[in-house]
Scaffold this motif. Structure first.
Motif, PDB file in Angstrom:
ATOM      1  N   ARG A  76       2.846  -0.440 -10.253  1.00 39.24           N
ATOM      2  CA  ARG A  76       2.115   0.480  -9.384  1.00 39.24           C
ATOM      3  C   ARG A  76       0.630   0.142  -9.374  1.00 39.24           C
ATOM      4  NH1 ARG A  76       1.862   5.761 -11.258  1.00 39.24           N
ATOM      5  NH2 ARG A  76       2.594   5.252 -13.342  1.00 39.24           N
ATOM      6  N   ASP A  77      -0.025   0.385  -8.247  1.00 43.59           N
ATOM      7  CA  ASP A  77      -1.465   0.210  -8.128  1.00 43.59           C
ATOM      8  C   ASP A  77      -2.152   1.574  -8.168  1.00 43.59           C
ATOM      9  OD1 ASP A  77      -1.275  -2.587  -7.798  1.00 43.59           O
ATOM     10  OD2 ASP A  77      -0.867  -2.342  -5.652  1.00 43.59           O
ATOM     11  N   PHE A  78      -3.439   1.560  -8.504  1.00 43.15           N
ATOM     12  CA  PHE A  78      -4.207   2.792  -8.473  1.00 43.15           C
ATOM     13  C   PHE A  78      -4.577   3.114  -7.025  1.00 43.15           C
ATOM     14  CE2 PHE A  78      -5.595   0.853 -12.618  1.00 43.15           C
ATOM     15  CZ  PHE A  78      -4.909   1.746 -13.440  1.00 43.15           C
ATOM     16  N   PRO A  79      -4.345   4.346  -6.565  1.00 41.59           N
ATOM     17  CA  PRO A  79      -4.784   4.709  -5.206  1.00 41.59           C
ATOM     18  C   PRO A  79      -6.299   4.832  -5.178  1.00 41.59           C
ATOM     19  CG  PRO A  79      -3.952   6.637  -6.353  1.00 41.59           C
ATOM     20  CD  PRO A  79      -3.674   5.463  -7.252  1.00 41.59           C
ATOM     21  N   ASP A  80      -6.891   4.666  -4.004  1.00 42.56           N
ATOM     22  CA  ASP A  80      -8.352   4.647  -3.927  1.00 42.56           C
ATOM     23  C   ASP A  80      -8.994   6.027  -4.074  1.00 42.56           C
ATOM     24  OD1 ASP A  80      -7.802   5.832  -1.507  1.00 42.56           O
ATOM     25  OD2 ASP A  80      -8.568   4.184  -0.272  1.00 42.56           O
ATOM     26  N   TYR A  81      -8.190   7.081  -4.129  1.00 44.75           N
ATOM     27  CA  TYR A  81      -8.763   8.413  -4.320  1.00 44.75           C
ATOM     28  C   TYR A  81      -8.800   8.834  -5.794  1.00 44.75           C
ATOM     29  CZ  TYR A  81      -3.732   9.418  -3.846  1.00 44.75           C
ATOM     30  OH  TYR A  81      -2.361   9.399  -3.965  1.00 44.75           O
ATOM     31  N   ILE A  82      -8.421   7.905  -6.674  1.00 44.56           N
ATOM     32  CA  ILE A  82      -8.527   8.143  -8.110  1.00 44.56           C
ATOM     33  C   ILE A  82      -9.186   6.923  -8.754  1.00 44.56           C
ATOM     34  CG2 ILE A  82      -7.278   8.514 -10.274  1.00 44.56           C
ATOM     35  CD1 ILE A  82      -5.139   9.971  -8.720  1.00 44.56           C
ATOM     36  N   LYS A  83     -10.292   7.147  -9.458  1.00 43.71           N
ATOM     37  CA  LYS A  83     -11.001   6.070 -10.142  1.00 43.71           C
ATOM     38  C   LYS A  83     -10.580   6.074 -11.603  1.00 43.71           C
ATOM     39  CE  LYS A  83     -15.650   4.291 -11.121  1.00 43.71           C
ATOM     40  NZ  LYS A  83     -17.117   4.548 -10.938  1.00 43.71           N
TER      41      LYS A  83
END
Length: 210
Positions: free
Chosen positions: A167-174
């Motif tokens: 899974r990748d990190f979504p751009d709305y969570i840093k």
């Protein structure tokens, strides 16, 4: 933890089998090879047309199941809240679900599944802005910082989840993986959420507004 992990895997498998899909996009899902539901009539059970009600019900079950099989009463409250926001109701519903603390922990890859994320929260391993929160449905606000306990940082399931390339990190969570911290940047729209299967919140709204 091994027994709890087995229970979570069983719950996930049951939900996926009932819906007939690889709901969380996992590489080892049996639905990567078998594209039909289990049972005697599995290979032919997916054919034929489906009523509007059936499509709406399936959409509701899929969205509920994805977020850890949320109870019907709680899920209906999310719908009511989305309606009262007086904006785009399907988008508002997704925003409310993605703002759940267990969902944010899962998106930040601090847990391998939404079920294990929920368990981390309920066992007191998750903090929001330095304050321990044990309610999985707690609504995270933009710019809230999520951290986990020192004990959780040593848990293999947490370490392996962060290292997993699945899974990748979504751009709305840093996420700061080195410090096991995450910041909820903003409430996402439907198109921002990395669902591995199609979600149809518009059909969910139709179901409840019948």
């Amino acid at each position: 933890m091994a027994r709890d992990g087995a229970k979570r895997s069983t719950r996930k498998l049951k939900i996926g089998r009932r819906l007939g899909m690889n709901l969380w996009g996992q590489a080892k899902s049996p639905f990567n090879k078998r594209k039909y539901k289990p049972g005697q009539h599995g290979p032919t059970s997916r054919g034929g047309s489906q009523s509007d009600y059936g499509k709406q019900m399936k959409a509701k079950q899929t969205l509920k199941g994805y977020y850890g099989n949320i109870g019907e009463k709680k899920f209906h409250k999310y719908y009511d809240e989305a309606v009262n926001m007086r904006s785009d109701t399907p988008q508002s519903l997704i925003g409310l679900l993605e703002s759940r603390l267990d969902a944010v922990v899962y998106r930040a890859k601090l847990a391998p599944t939404v079920f294990s994320a929920r368990q981390l929260v309920s066992h007191g391993h998750v903090y929001v802005n330095g304050k321990r929160v044990k309610i999985a449905s707690y609504s995270v606000k933009p710019n809230d910082e999520i951290t986990i306990s020192d004990k959780a940082k040593q848990m293999p399931l947490v370490v392996l989840a962060l290292e997993s390339p699945e899974r990748d990190f979504p751009d709305y969570i840093k996420v700061n993986s080195a410090n096991f911290t995450a910041t909820f940047i903003r409430v996402p729209a439907l198109e921002d959420v990395p669902y591995p299967v199609q979600m149809q919140p518009d059909l969910v709204v139709e179901y409840y507004s019948r």
